[in-house]
Design a protein around this motif. Structure first.
Motif, mmCIF file in Angstrom:
data_model
loop_
_atom_site.group_PDB
_atom_site.id
_atom_site.type_symbol
_atom_site.label_atom_id
_atom_site.label_comp_id
_atom_site.label_asym_id
_atom_site.label_seq_id
_atom_site.Cartn_x
_atom_site.Cartn_y
_atom_site.Cartn_z
ATOM 1 N N ARG A 35 -39.575 7.626 5.336
ATOM 2 C CA ARG A 35 -38.681 7.596 6.498
ATOM 3 C C ARG A 35 -37.542 8.599 6.295
ATOM 4 N N TYR A 36 -37.413 9.531 7.259
ATOM 5 C CA TYR A 36 -36.470 10.632 7.114
ATOM 6 C C TYR A 36 -35.649 10.848 8.386
ATOM 7 N N ILE A 44 -34.087 5.135 10.197
ATOM 8 C CA ILE A 44 -34.185 4.725 8.790
ATOM 9 C C ILE A 44 -34.289 5.965 7.897
ATOM 10 N N TYR A 45 -33.516 5.951 6.802
ATOM 11 C CA TYR A 45 -33.704 6.948 5.754
ATOM 12 C C TYR A 45 -34.121 6.212 4.495
ATOM 13 N N ASP A 46 -35.391 6.311 4.174
ATOM 14 C CA ASP A 46 -35.976 5.630 3.014
ATOM 15 C C ASP A 46 -37.144 6.480 2.509
ATOM 16 N N LYS A 73 -40.589 5.302 1.352
ATOM 17 C CA LYS A 73 -41.412 4.747 2.424
ATOM 18 C C LYS A 73 -41.725 5.793 3.507
#
Length: 342
Positions: free
Chosen positions: A89-90, A82-84, A87
């Motif tokens: 997330r990387y 996930i990229y977010d 939140k």
């Protein structure tokens, strides 16, 4: 840069949990951890935190592929799919991976540098600088260090031998560690290897930030000295510092740089025809090459002349005035020679 407030920034009293994957490690997640360390908890023990030793601080760090631990962490990088950023997330291993404006895919380090890099730089700079300088340092390191890591980690271009990527890889235990020493010892050595790699990467980042800061300072001074120069072909620097980079980046028509040395002597250094090349735009006079002291003084007409290198790219005098006179005399001799040849 980020349009949101990255998790952990502005909340120094809050404990932030960061996680990356266990197993084989590379330079991108190693640098990612180092960036988070300097951005969120620079006073903590970077190595002891990895090993689970020492006092706790406002950053907790784990290496795991356990879905529950990934779900529970505040910041997850290089794992999780996930990229977010809002939140925390990387990851960058998805089909639609995050890309730079030029199309270069980000690594985990690049994504964290984008959000946390300026905070890390601000904590690493040991002198008072303005926000514009922080941004300039961040941009310089992004270009010179982080982009190559993005490219290497995504298979776009390798960093090459003896690069930071190679140094990190060398910290990993050999492939047969579990075979020789058992799985538990292999896991311990892997963790120790990551800790050692993080120390190496951190040292490189700390030194790079300081060198970029100094380079920006040198740029300001070189341009100021050039602006004030009576003869734009002679750059007179009151303090020794790197000048070649600035001369070529700003296309300055400088022939000789006059500056002091640590021993109190003043040198005249010829600028090369292009950055990093051998040779000179205009060599020092042929008659000076290899002479020292009184022999040189008699030939060049400067009483306190000290030396002239046989390759004629550098010479020196005991005083500022003497070195400046040597530079001026060298230009005069060159002009006379060209006049005779035309």
């Amino acid at each position: 840069m980020s349009e949101h407030t990255p998790i952990g920034l502005g909340h120094e009293a809050t404990i932030t949990t960061a996680l990356t994957h266990s197993g084989n490690f590379h330079v991108d997640e190693t640098l990612g951890y180092v960036v988070l360390h300097y951005a969120l908890a620079p006073m903590g023990d970077l190595r002891a935190r990895i090993l689970g030793e020492g006092p706790e601080d406002c950053l907790k760090f784990f290496r795991s592929r356990d879905p529950e631990r990934i779900q529970a962490a505040d910041i997850v990088f290089d794992v999780g799919g996930i990229y977010d950023p809002p939140k925390g997330r990387y990851d960058h291993h998805m089909k639609d991976k995050p890309l730079r404006e030029d199309g270069t895919p980000y690594s985990a380090a690049g994504l964290l540098w984008k959000d946390y890099g300026k905070a890390a730089v601000r904590n690493l700079v040991r002198t008072t600088v303005d926000d514009a300088t922080i941004t300039a340092i961040w941009q310089s390191i992004d270009k010179s260090l982080v982009v190559p890591i993005d490219q290497d980690d995504n298979g776009v271009a390798k960093m090459g031998k003896l690069s930071l990527a190679d140094i990190v890889s060398a910290c990993s235990p050999p492939w047969d560690t579990a075979e020789l020493h058992g799985p538990e010892e292999a896991k311990r050595r892997e963790t120790l290897g990551f800790a050692n790699a993080a120390i190496a990467v951190a040292s490189h980042l700390v030194n790079t930030v300081d060198r970029v800061r100094a380079s920006l300072k040198a740029t300001d001074r070189v341009l100021s000295a050039y602006k004030n120069a009576q003869d734009k072909r002679i750059l007179l620097m009151e303090t020794g510092m790197p000048t070649e980079k600035v001369i070529f980046e700003h296309d300055l028509p400088v022939i000789y740089v006059v500056s002091p040395t640590g021993s109190g002597q003043w040198n005249v250094k010829a600028v090369p025809p292009e950055r990093g090349a051998f040779g000179q735009r205009i060599s020092l006079p042929e008659a000076w090459g290899g002479l020292n002291g009184q022999d040189l003084a008699a030939v060049c007409g400067v009483a306190d002349a000290v030396f002239a290198h046989p390759a004629r790219f550098i010479c020196g005098a005991a005083s500022r005035e003497g070195a400046l006179a040597m530079a001026q005399q060298a230009l005069k001799i060159d002009a006379e020679l060209k006049s005779q040849q035309s």
